[in-house]
Design an enzyme around this catalytic site. Sequence first.
Site, PDB file in Angstrom:
ATOM      1  N   GLU A   1     -34.224 -24.983  -6.322  1.00  0.00           N
ATOM      2  CA  GLU A   1     -34.149 -24.302  -7.621  1.00  0.00           C
ATOM      3  C   GLU A   1     -33.703 -25.271  -8.703  1.00  0.00           C
ATOM      4  OE1 GLU A   1     -32.407 -22.177 -11.026  1.00  0.00           O
ATOM      5  OE2 GLU A   1     -31.373 -23.543  -9.694  1.00  0.00           O
TER       6      GLU A   1
ATOM      7  N   ASP B   1     -27.896 -15.565  -8.811  1.00  0.00           N
ATOM      8  CA  ASP B   1     -27.711 -16.983  -9.129  1.00  0.00           C
ATOM      9  C   ASP B   1     -26.888 -17.132 -10.403  1.00  0.00           C
ATOM     10  OD1 ASP B   1     -27.864 -19.726  -9.151  1.00  0.00           O
ATOM     11  OD2 ASP B   1     -29.911 -19.799  -9.957  1.00  0.00           O
TER      12      ASP B   1
HETATM   13 ZN   LIG Z   1     -28.153 -21.814  -9.440  1.00  0.00          ZN
END
Ligand SMILES: [Zn+2]
Length: 513
Positions: free
Chosen positions: A338, A366
Amino acid sequence: MNRFMSFVTTAALLATLQAGAQMQLPGEQSSGMPAVPGPLAAKYKTDADRILTAAMADNDGYAALTYLCDHIGKRVSGSPQLNTAIEWGAELMKKAGLQNVKVQPVMVPHWVRGSESGEILTSGKGAVKKPLHMLGLGMSVGTPKEGITAQVVFVPSFQALDELTPEQVKGKIVLFNPGWHGYGVNSQYRTAGPSRAASKGAVAVLVRSATGLAMQTPHTGTLRYDEKQPKVPAAAVSVEDALMIERLAAEGPVQVHLQMDAHMEADVKAGNVMGEIVGSEHPEQVVVLGGHIDSWDVGQGAQDDGSGIMATFEAVSLIHKLGLKPKRTIRIVFWVNEENGGAGGRAYREMIGDKIGDQVAAFEMDGGAEKPLGIGYGGFGGPRRPAPPAPGAPAVAPPARGALDMTTLSAEEKQSFVYMQDIAALLKPIGTDTVSPGGGGSDIGPITADGVPALSPRTVGLHYFDWHHTEADTLDKVDPDDFKRNTAMLSVVAYVLADMDGRLVGRKSTFRE
Ligand SMILES: [Zn+2]
């Protein structure tokens, strides 16, 4: 599947939706709309209470996060630690009794920081000789072996850079110190700043760390080079050092020395880790949740995003432990890469192929495991990240991920909000019973852009950007009770979405990164 559900529009609902629309602010903040108990809250009360009680008593999730942080640690794409984490994650899912555990192979970039340092050599008033608190930006190129010594040009904004002549920038190091305007604005100087400065002849770039807290701590993060411009080395400096250079630059020429060994190596095989509770009636329909298993090469990746993968994993694991059997499949995914590429999210989208309509909802955590307030629901596609500002354009706050104009919702979309407010009522015992417009994440971006409803936890968000991408992102920052509350919330929402008769709707995004 049937996406056209019956719905009831009450005056109360419309008033709530309109209030939500008025409350919505640019950026990620929203005070959220309150829960409204309905048929789902009634039907799932017993199951939800069992989940909440089990989640608040559960220590396994935090214990797994502790192991990940202390025994595997930071795990940047391409590193051996990342692949250790991937193997460990798959074992963890198997031991928890999840089905169809596998690692989807994904090639990831391998950026290596190497040694690095910086120093203020002189100011207009003479020698300074002060080491900089710096961290090279992810994906940056290095300096020549002997380093770069050059005068610093301070700019507070992209506009200020645009107003300089090439002669004023050529051969110099540009320092972006825009102050703190929130992560959405500040991160644009990190991502787009290096190439913007290089286009005017800069030889290197320094960026004030993207944080509101000055604790002499540099924050890394990825940059994105414009392939049409020369690639120049770029580093983040602490807020304090950025301010000091700015003060010195006001007095006269400031010379800085920068040395960075950063470089790219060949791509490395890594993967997305996934496991499932297979649905009892509609196994092909999937509620997917997770976070990203990679981190930066500093700290322990505790909040970003160890907390996300461990809370989502434990949320799914608890449903299994309690013997609950949802009608649809619940899939946990630890996406890879990511931070500096997004290869895991793209590979997951490719794996889904033309079965995108069977992805019922995507829930990404996240944003750290601070005290949760409720659910962010960005089910309707929309922009995820701002495009780099064009020359002459100011850096502006991006819209919330998946933000929507509440007044433009269709009947089915309004029904989706009713569902979410109904489900949120089940979360009242742990105080996370709000629903906010806007939610999603980078890893689920490729599927939510194609119409899969996006969800993410909403937290108080007080300190995430104090620790984010620094040496200080360590386990002690994750409060065990807040972690459990996130786990509890994720678990109830995932279970109900996977078992309820209706479905949320999504909308294809017209915006692509
Ligand atoms: Zn992250």
